[in-house]
Design a protein around this motif. Structure first.
Motif, PDB file in Angstrom:
ATOM      1  N   THR A 156       0.840  -1.192   0.000  1.00 26.06           N
ATOM      2  CA  THR A 156       0.000   0.000   0.000  1.00 26.06           C
ATOM      3  C   THR A 156       0.878   1.246   0.000  1.00 26.06           C
ATOM      4  O   THR A 156       1.606   1.481   0.973  1.00 26.06           O
ATOM      5  CB  THR A 156      -0.921   0.035   1.233  1.00 26.06           C
ATOM      6  N   PRO A 157       0.834   2.030  -1.058  1.00 21.99           N
ATOM      7  CA  PRO A 157       1.617   3.273  -1.057  1.00 21.99           C
ATOM      8  C   PRO A 157       0.803   4.435  -0.501  1.00 21.99           C
ATOM      9  O   PRO A 157      -0.429   4.369  -0.396  1.00 21.99           O
ATOM     10  CB  PRO A 157       1.916   3.495  -2.540  1.00 21.99           C
ATOM     11  N   TYR A 158       1.517   5.481  -0.115  1.00 27.57           N
ATOM     12  CA  TYR A 158       0.889   6.791   0.044  1.00 27.57           C
ATOM     13  C   TYR A 158       0.946   7.484  -1.307  1.00 27.57           C
ATOM     14  O   TYR A 158       1.863   7.245  -2.101  1.00 27.57           O
ATOM     15  CB  TYR A 158       1.652   7.656   1.054  1.00 27.57           C
ATOM     16  N   ILE A 159      -0.022   8.337  -1.560  1.00 29.95           N
ATOM     17  CA  ILE A 159      -0.005   9.127  -2.784  1.00 29.95           C
ATOM     18  C   ILE A 159       0.035  10.603  -2.392  1.00 29.95           C
ATOM     19  O   ILE A 159      -0.707  11.045  -1.514  1.00 29.95           O
ATOM     20  CB  ILE A 159      -1.225   8.788  -3.680  1.00 29.95           C
ATOM     21  N   VAL A 160       0.968  11.342  -2.991  1.00 33.17           N
ATOM     22  CA  VAL A 160       1.150  12.766  -2.686  1.00 33.17           C
ATOM     23  C   VAL A 160       0.569  13.561  -3.844  1.00 33.17           C
ATOM     24  O   VAL A 160       0.893  13.295  -5.008  1.00 33.17           O
ATOM     25  CB  VAL A 160       2.644  13.112  -2.505  1.00 33.17           C
ATOM     26  N   PHE A 161      -0.274  14.519  -3.538  1.00 35.82           N
ATOM     27  CA  PHE A 161      -0.959  15.272  -4.589  1.00 35.82           C
ATOM     28  C   PHE A 161      -1.080  16.736  -4.199  1.00 35.82           C
ATOM     29  O   PHE A 161      -0.915  17.107  -3.031  1.00 35.82           O
ATOM     30  CB  PHE A 161      -2.356  14.686  -4.843  1.00 35.82           C
ATOM     31  N   MET A 162      -1.378  17.558  -5.200  1.00 38.22           N
ATOM     32  CA  MET A 162      -1.487  19.004  -5.000  1.00 38.22           C
ATOM     33  C   MET A 162      -2.727  19.515  -5.710  1.00 38.22           C
ATOM     34  O   MET A 162      -3.149  18.948  -6.737  1.00 38.22           O
ATOM     35  CB  MET A 162      -0.233  19.694  -5.551  1.00 38.22           C
ATOM     36  N   ASN A 163      -3.326  20.547  -5.171  1.00 37.52           N
ATOM     37  CA  ASN A 163      -4.442  21.185  -5.860  1.00 37.52           C
ATOM     38  C   ASN A 163      -3.972  21.620  -7.246  1.00 37.52           C
ATOM     39  O   ASN A 163      -2.977  22.345  -7.381  1.00 37.52           O
ATOM     40  CB  ASN A 163      -4.937  22.384  -5.054  1.00 37.52           C
ATOM     41  N   LEU A 164      -4.661  21.157  -8.290  1.00 42.06           N
ATOM     42  CA  LEU A 164      -4.196  21.370  -9.664  1.00 42.06           C
ATOM     43  C   LEU A 164      -4.160  22.848 -10.030  1.00 42.06           C
ATOM     44  O   LEU A 164      -3.201  23.318 -10.657  1.00 42.06           O
ATOM     45  CB  LEU A 164      -5.094  20.611 -10.640  1.00 42.06           C
ATOM     46  N   GLU A 165      -5.175  23.589  -9.637  1.00 42.15           N
ATOM     47  CA  GLU A 165      -5.212  25.018  -9.956  1.00 42.15           C
ATOM     48  C   GLU A 165      -4.059  25.752  -9.279  1.00 42.15           C
ATOM     49  O   GLU A 165      -3.436  26.638  -9.869  1.00 42.15           O
ATOM     50  CB  GLU A 165      -6.555  25.604  -9.511  1.00 42.15           C
ATOM     51  N   ARG A 166      -3.759  25.361  -8.050  1.00 42.51           N
ATOM     52  CA  ARG A 166      -2.647  25.994  -7.319  1.00 42.51           C
ATOM     53  C   ARG A 166      -1.319  25.666  -7.992  1.00 42.51           C
ATOM     54  O   ARG A 166      -0.444  26.523  -8.115  1.00 42.51           O
ATOM     55  CB  ARG A 166      -2.646  25.484  -5.880  1.00 42.51           C
ATOM     56  N   TYR A 167      -1.172  24.417  -8.426  1.00 44.60           N
ATOM     57  CA  TYR A 167       0.056  24.022  -9.120  1.00 44.60           C
ATOM     58  C   TYR A 167       0.208  24.807 -10.417  1.00 44.60           C
ATOM     59  O   TYR A 167       1.301  25.311 -10.730  1.00 44.60           O
ATOM     60  CB  TYR A 167       0.039  22.521  -9.408  1.00 44.60           C
ATOM     61  N   ASN A 168      -0.869  24.920 -11.180  1.00 48.50           N
ATOM     62  CA  ASN A 168      -0.807  25.615 -12.470  1.00 48.50           C
ATOM     63  C   ASN A 168      -0.552  27.105 -12.313  1.00 48.50           C
ATOM     64  O   ASN A 168      -0.092  27.767 -13.246  1.00 48.50           O
ATOM     65  CB  ASN A 168      -2.096  25.388 -13.262  1.00 48.50           C
ATOM     66  N   ALA A 169      -0.848  27.644 -11.127  1.00 49.59           N
ATOM     67  CA  ALA A 169      -0.617  29.066 -10.880  1.00 49.59           C
ATOM     68  C   ALA A 169       0.859  29.378 -10.639  1.00 49.59           C
ATOM     69  O   ALA A 169       1.272  30.540 -10.722  1.00 49.59           O
ATOM     70  CB  ALA A 169      -1.454  29.530  -9.684  1.00 49.59           C
ATOM     71  N   LEU A 170       1.652  28.361 -10.346  1.00 51.76           N
ATOM     72  CA  LEU A 170       3.084  28.566 -10.172  1.00 51.76           C
ATOM     73  C   LEU A 170       3.739  28.790 -11.533  1.00 51.76           C
ATOM     74  O   LEU A 170       3.287  28.245 -12.542  1.00 51.76           O
ATOM     75  CB  LEU A 170       3.724  27.346  -9.497  1.00 51.76           C
ATOM     76  N   ASP A 171       4.808  29.573 -11.554  1.00 47.02           N
ATOM     77  CA  ASP A 171       5.511  29.726 -12.831  1.00 47.02           C
ATOM     78  C   ASP A 171       6.353  28.472 -13.097  1.00 47.02           C
ATOM     79  O   ASP A 171       6.488  27.600 -12.232  1.00 47.02           O
ATOM     80  CB  ASP A 171       6.358  31.002 -12.872  1.00 47.02           C
ATOM     81  N   SER A 172       6.895  28.369 -14.306  1.00 48.69           N
ATOM     82  CA  SER A 172       7.584  27.136 -14.713  1.00 48.69           C
ATOM     83  C   SER A 172       8.779  26.822 -13.827  1.00 48.69           C
ATOM     84  O   SER A 172       9.056  25.650 -13.534  1.00 48.69           O
ATOM     85  CB  SER A 172       8.021  27.242 -16.174  1.00 48.69           C
TER      86      SER A 172
END
Length: 332
Positions: A237-253
């Motif tokens: 059983t793994p843990y899965i690490v995730f981020m709010n997609l809109e917040r991620y997309n708001a970051l610059d490259s």
């Protein structure tokens, strides 16, 4: 004679000050990411490492505010809060999320992975990355798989090496259709019950055995009422690490790259630390007089064959959106 009207001196001073302020570069404000973490020691330490790596790489432009020990809620609450954007980065075990992301039922498959190396290859390979990408359908950016661990078997008074060794035993399991079917295939009598009742049930003989990752076995002192541990490693059983997609997309490259790099290093750190802690736990078991049996890859084959014969993998595939993922891993 024409008289020129001049603005009051006070207004001239205001204008000069305003112009001067406009010439001063604005002081940038650091962005803070709220990160909800689990209770696992290795995951908590990896969260601190991720925080250090990201803040160093961005010169403090991105800060991480850590909330370990499920302070912000259980797995499902963390996931939903991250989807809604109340939490920026979350971590959850995969099992509670399978109803939202059916391909996560893959990780209920018994004896799908026979070694840690096989597991990491799958998680970091095509199948694992496809699963991470599928989280975007619900507004999450999949970042990484961390290690929760293999589930192992404990019992009193007997070694367990072959499936026939568990015949007739009352084994406490989760209320999970796949797990229940697998233990029946092994000949055991799977008995779901609340985790909070398990220690007493083992102590009083209400159930004969149980199965959990080593960290949970140790932290809940099951070795006080079970004197044999078999490293069946029957489910990973793994843990899965995730981020709010809109917040991620708001970051610059550049910020996105820094975050991905920090997460990659933190993932390697977490897995290595998880292995170290398991080694420490096994050493402690030895000091406490607990009999530990390690199954070789060959000794796991009859268990896997019992799963195949009972069509457990077919049951798992019936729940998945992309059942070919399971076939891909079985073919390796």
């Amino acid at each position: 004679m024409l008289k020129l009207s001049m603005p009051p001196l006070s207004l001239l001073k205001v204008a000069v000050v305003t112009a001067a302020i406009a010439l001063v570069p604005a002081v940038s404000q650091a962005e803070t990411l709220r990160m909800a973490n689990v209770t696992s020691t290795s995951a908590k330490e990896a969260g601190v490492e991720f925080q250090r790596l990201l803040e160093t790489a961005t010169d403090g432009e991105l800060e991480v505010n850590l909330f370990p020990d499920n302070q912000l809620g259980d797995d499902r609450v963390i996931t939903e809060s991250t989807i809604f954007g109340d939490i920026d980065i979350g971590i959850s075990s995969t099992s509670p999320l399978a109803s939202l992301f059916p391909d996560l039922y893959l990780f209920d498959s018994p004896f799908l992975f026979l070694t840690s190396e096989q597991t990491y290859d799958a998680l970091d390979g095509e199948v694992g990355q496809n699963i991470l990408e599928s989280l975007e359908s619900k507004g999450l950016k999949g970042l990484a798989f961390w290690e929760n661990g293999f589930r192992n078997f404990t019992v009193n008074g007997t070694d367990v090496v072959e499936p026939t060794d568990v015949e007739g035993l009352k084994v406490r399991t989760m209320e999970n259709e796949v797990h229940l079917a697998a233990w029946r295939a092994f000949g055991a009598n799977p008995t779901p019950m609340a985790f909070t009742e398990l220690f007493t049930a083992l102590q009083q003989g209400t159930v004969d055995a149980q199965e959990n990752p080593l960290g949970i076995i140790d932290s809940n002192r099951f070795q006080e009422v079970q004197d044999h541990v078999t490293l069946t490693q029957h489910v990973y059983t793994p843990y899965i690490v995730f981020m709010n997609l809109e917040r991620y997309n708001a970051l610059d490259s550049d910020e996105q790259q820094a975050l991905q790099d920090a997460m990659k290093e933190a993932t390697a750190f977490q897995r290595e630390r998880s292995q170290e802690l398991e080694t420490d736990i096994l050493a402690n078991f030895d000091e406490q007089g607990i009999t530990v049996t390690t199954l070789t890859q060959e000794q796991k084959q009859p268990w896997q064959q019992a799963v195949i014969d009972a069509e457990i993998y077919e049951l798992v595939k019936s729940k998945m959106n992309n059942p070919e993922y399971l076939d891909q891993l079985l073919d390796k």
